[in-house]
Design a protein around this motif. Structure first.
Motif, short mmCIF file in Angstrom:
data_model
loop_
_atom_site.label_atom_id
_atom_site.label_comp_id
_atom_site.label_asym_id
_atom_site.label_seq_id
_atom_site.Cartn_x
_atom_site.Cartn_y
_atom_site.Cartn_z
N UNK A 1 -3.86 2.55 15.53
CA UNK A 1 -3.36 2.22 14.39
C UNK A 1 -3.75 2.85 12.93
N UNK A 2 -4.56 3.01 13.52
CA UNK A 2 -5.31 3.62 12.58
C UNK A 2 -5.77 5.22 12.15
N UNK A 3 -4.88 5.89 12.98
CA UNK A 3 -4.98 7.12 13.45
C UNK A 3 -4.51 7.88 11.96
N UNK B 1 -2.38 9.86 10.83
CA UNK B 1 -0.91 10.45 11.09
C UNK B 1 -0.92 9.34 10.18
N UNK B 2 -0.91 8.02 10.76
CA UNK B 2 -0.17 6.51 10.48
C UNK B 2 -0.98 5.55 9.16
N UNK B 3 -1.70 6.46 8.51
CA UNK B 3 -2.33 5.44 7.58
C UNK B 3 -2.28 5.47 6.38
N UNK B 4 -0.98 6.82 5.91
CA UNK B 4 0.13 6.11 4.82
C UNK B 4 0.94 5.29 4.96
N UNK B 5 1.44 4.84 6.31
CA UNK B 5 2.73 3.17 6.29
C UNK B 5 1.72 1.98 6.88
N UNK B 6 0.17 2.34 6.26
CA UNK B 6 -0.57 1.46 7.03
C UNK B 6 -1.53 1.01 5.74
N UNK B 7 -1.52 1.87 4.17
CA UNK B 7 -1.79 2.04 3.37
C UNK B 7 -0.27 0.92 2.00
N UNK B 8 0.87 1.53 3.13
CA UNK B 8 2.05 1.05 1.77
C UNK B 8 1.96 -0.30 2.06
N UNK B 9 2.02 -0.42 3.24
CA UNK B 9 1.46 -2.40 4.18
C UNK B 9 0.77 -3.36 3.51
N UNK B 10 -0.24 -2.57 3.30
CA UNK B 10 -1.61 -3.17 2.84
C UNK B 10 -1.48 -3.45 1.42
N UNK B 11 -0.62 -2.33 0.59
CA UNK B 11 -1.00 -2.64 -0.77
C UNK B 11 0.96 -2.77 -1.72
N UNK B 12 1.01 -3.29 -0.15
CA UNK B 12 2.76 -3.68 -1.13
C UNK B 12 2.34 -4.88 -1.99
N UNK B 13 3.37 -5.46 -3.16
CA UNK B 13 3.41 -6.30 -3.91
C UNK B 13 4.07 -7.75 -3.50
N UNK B 14 4.35 -7.92 -1.98
CA UNK B 14 4.88 -8.62 -1.88
C UNK B 14 4.73 -9.90 -1.47
N UNK B 15 5.23 -11.24 -2.47
CA UNK B 15 4.37 -12.26 -3.10
C UNK B 15 4.02 -13.27 -1.59
N UNK B 16 2.44 -13.86 -1.97
CA UNK B 16 1.98 -14.28 -0.82
C UNK B 16 2.08 -16.01 -1.39
N UNK B 17 2.26 -16.61 -0.86
CA UNK B 17 3.03 -18.33 -1.16
C UNK B 17 1.84 -19.07 -0.37
N UNK B 18 0.48 -19.73 -0.99
CA UNK B 18 -1.13 -20.59 -0.76
C UNK B 18 -0.42 -21.58 0.26
N UNK B 19 0.93 -22.48 -0.47
CA UNK B 19 1.08 -23.61 -0.03
C UNK B 19 2.47 -22.70 1.76
N UNK B 20 2.36 -22.54 1.69
CA UNK B 20 3.05 -21.90 2.88
C UNK B 20 1.95 -21.09 3.64
N UNK B 21 0.58 -20.30 3.10
CA UNK B 21 -0.10 -19.63 3.79
C UNK B 21 -0.66 -21.28 4.93
#
Length: 694
Positions: A417-419, A421-441
């Motif tokens: 998963x860290x080859x 060729x696949x790192x751009x996809x990993x980075x796209x998910x890692x730096x996604x601005x998707x919200x994190x909801x603390x209470x739900x977490x």
């Protein structure tokens, strides 16, 4: 899609008859075929038509894969992508807030400037398929256990890196295992990372009927969503797309589905099926059923809690129906009897062929590997599988910790998963601005920690290590409140800083991921050495034997890669009653009760008199599909989109293990209903004209 589905009891005679034939030798409309190996003769024989190379090439490039697990299709030359509402629901929820609930009220971009970027979505388009079986088998020949895994990972990294080249931002390459090791293909995709939401109806009509209607028919769902892919800030120019035929298909018409079915197990060994039946399915079903109750309780705490947990509850309820249906299928005596008979025939064939001697012990080797795994399966699932840590923030922390260690290694030695060729996809998910909801977490994490303690026991060393003197609720609160990983800048600093930055971090999730990493890796390595590599190697031997017995004209199990399914628009017989292939828009109002889940949104109530209520709404066909086909286009012989796949009927529940011709049906939204609703309910005429090529 919302497949696989609930429990059913298939006709014994039809089931046994189909299974006594060699699995994956297609009968009737059976089969999820790769586009480089279509069943041309079967289609011509059964439909009177078979797509040619040009049709298949356009179908390949006109189809789309949503990297999160769905299918879709390009429906205009300006990058418009049609898929299901439940495939864009995560984006819709992430764009919503307490003030603007697009799940409840729907979303329409009347101009392209109003289209909203989805925080964590990627669309892939398949560009090429290359056979690399010889290279993979040469690299792994004569290797077993850990040596096999290392060699396999190395050749995978080499092939995917060479395929991607210098274009990792726009290209993706996957090494695809077909026929459980019988063949290996390299799939090259074009990546679209700028994906924007253009239209989504209200959830109440996209999932009208809710869980009671899920996986059933008649249905009345406008389960659709429209995305647009962009490149360099402009709508992507798309050459191959499917214009929408707003008449929809006729009864008896030949239709074709191109999509990305996730996983089938039609050629697993009896030992693998028995492991699913005795352990994995029932255990997971119990856990998910309890989690559903907790989620339902959480949603009663307020409107925001309900909004945050909405998608999670949908996936859990959907999964429970899947598991129930799969378990019921495996408990069907005729199914397992036929599977045993098929396996016995294949083993007898191998015994008569001296050239297949290496395959003779393959079934026993797989069974022994599964038996050996039982002693540490629960621990592995909790730690390396991540079941103990149901948390978006923990997932981010593990990616940062693992990524820092893996990126310092040569590409061939990394976890796949860290080859490179696949790192751009990993980075796209890692730096996604998707919200994190603390209470739900906190809610999710405390529950999963509680289950970890239950499954492993309060005295287990890892439970003591993780919880210490804290309760699950106390630890979850401390971790979430103390973390800064919701801040994308913090993630980028840790990613770019490498292992030095990670080890210096005091973020509690990073500290937890670091503390568990060595033990988790050891469990993974043991599993790969003792189980995964053994099953992979011996599955290759089984596949070799099956090829020798049946020949090459068979279809492989589903692997979330592009497949073609063919069939006809056709109902089925349920007992003494004939189920017609269409429902109508008018039937929606008859089915509505005004109470959830049969309450129509205000837009539909207001537009009732405007609609042609005789228009077909949903339809069924004989196409062979499975989960992952959500959002697949249903095409006519001219390559026009006439339907949008979103489900299957209850008799397709066993689609993971067999195809039952008489009653297995695909469920789709009729293109006629899509046009009627967009025009007369939502005022989305501009988008509709674009989809029609006007």
């Amino acid at each position: 899609m919302r497949l696989p589905k609930p429990s059913c009891r298939p006709t014994h005679l039809a089931l046994v008859t189909s299974l006594l034939l060699s699995p994956l030798l297609a009968q009737a409309a059976e089969g999820m075929w790769t586009l480089d190996n279509p069943p041309t003769a079967l289609m011509r024989q059964q439909l009177g038509f078979a797509p040619d190379a040009a049709w298949l090439g356009k179908a390949m490039r006109g189809s789309a894969r949503l990297a999160g697990g769905c299918s879709g299709s390009f429906v205009s030359p300006q990058g418009l992508v049609l898929t299901n509402h439940h495939c864009v629901a995560e984006c819709v929820e992430q764009l919503s807030s307490a003030d603007k609930d697009f799940m409840k009220n729907g979303f329409l971009a009347r101009t392209r400037d109003e289209e909203k970027a989805c925080p964590a979505m990627e669309v892939n388009r398949l560009e090429a398929i290359t056979d690399v079986t010889d290279q993979v088998k040469a690299a792994t020949r004569g290797r077993e256990g850990e040596a096999f895994t290392k060699a396999f990972n190395a050749i995978r990294a080499q092939l995917t890196a060479s395929c991607v080249g210098a274009d990792s931002k726009t290209q993706r390459c996957d090494l695809v295992d077909l026929y459980h090791g019988g063949q290996y293909k390299l799939y090259r995709y074009h990546r679209f990372q700028d994906v924007r939401l253009a239209f989504a109806p209200e959830q109440s009509i996209a999932f009208f009927g809710g869980d009671p209607d899920n996986f059933n028919f008649p249905r009345y769902d406008l389960d659709m969503g429209l995305l647009r892919v962009y490149e360099n800030g402009q709508p992507a120019a798309v050459k191959d797309f499917f214009p929408v035929n707003t008449q929809g298909p006729a009864a008896g018409e030949a239709v074709f589905v191109t999509g990305h079915p996730g996983s089938t197990q039609r050629t697993l060994t009896v030992a693998q099926l028995e492991q699913l039946r005795a352990q994995r399915l029932p255990e997971t079903l119990v856990d998910m059923s309890e989690y559903r109750g907790r989620l339902a309780q959480y949603r009663t705490q307020g409107e925001e809690q309900a909004r945050m947990a909405n998608a999670e509850l949908f996936y859990v309820e959907n999964g429970i129906k899947v598991l129930r249906g799969q378990l019921a299928a495996l408990n069907e005596a005729s199914l397992m009897s036929a599977k045993r008979a098929d396996e016995a025939r294949l083993r007898a064939f191998v015994a008569r062929q001296p050239a297949l001697k290496p395959s003779a012990g393959a079934w026993d080797a797989i069974a022994q590997a599964l038996q050996n795994y039982r002693s540490y399966r629960t621990l592995n699932n909790q730690l390396e599988g991540g079941r103990a840590f149901n948390s978006q923030l923990f997932g981010i922390a593990r990616t940062l910790v693992r990524g820092a260690a893996e990126r310092s290694k040569p590409d061939a030695d990394r976890l796949p998963e860290f080859a490179e060729a696949g790192l751009p996809a990993v980075e796209a998910q890692l730096f996604s601005p998707a919200p994190v909801y603390p209470a739900f977490e906190k809610f999710k994490l405390s529950y999963s920690l509680e289950k970890m303690r239950e499954h492993l026991g309060a005295d287990a060393p890892v439970v003591k290590q993780v919880l210490g003197k804290d309760s699950p609720e106390q630890l979850a609160a401390r971790l979430v409140d103390g973390s800064q990983l919701a801040d994308i800048a913090q993630r980028k600093a840790l990613w770019e800083g490498g292992m030095a930055a990670v080890r210096q971090s005091q973020d509690p999730f990073i500290r937890l991921a670091l503390a568990l990493d060595e033990q988790s890796r050891a469990l993974r390595q043991r599993y790969e050495r003792e189980v995964e590599s053994v099953i992979q190697k011996n599955s290759e031997r089984v596949a070799q034997a099956r090829f020798a017995m049946t020949g090459p004209k068979v279809y492989p199990d589903a692997t979330f890669t592009l497949r073609l399914s063919y069939g006809k628009v056709e109902g089925w017989k349920e007992g003494d009653a004939q189920v017609p292939p269409f429902t109508t828009l008018g039937g929606t109002y008859e089915r509505a009760t005004g109470a959830e889940p049969f309450a129509l949104p205000a837009s539909w109530l207001a537009a009732r008199d405007k609609l042609d209520q005789t228009k077909p709404f949903n339809l069924v066909s004989t196409n062979d599909i499975i989960g992952g086909n959500s959002g697949s286009p249903m095409l006519n012989a001219r390559g026009e989109l006439v339907g949008l796949v979103f489900d299957g009927n209850i008799h397709s529940i066993g689609g993971a293990y067999w195809f039952e011709t008489a009653r297995n049906r695909t469920v789709a939204v009729n293109a006629a209903a899509i046009a009627e609703a967009m025009d007369k309910i939502y005022g989305a005429g501009t988008l509709l004209k674009e989809m029609q090529g006007r």
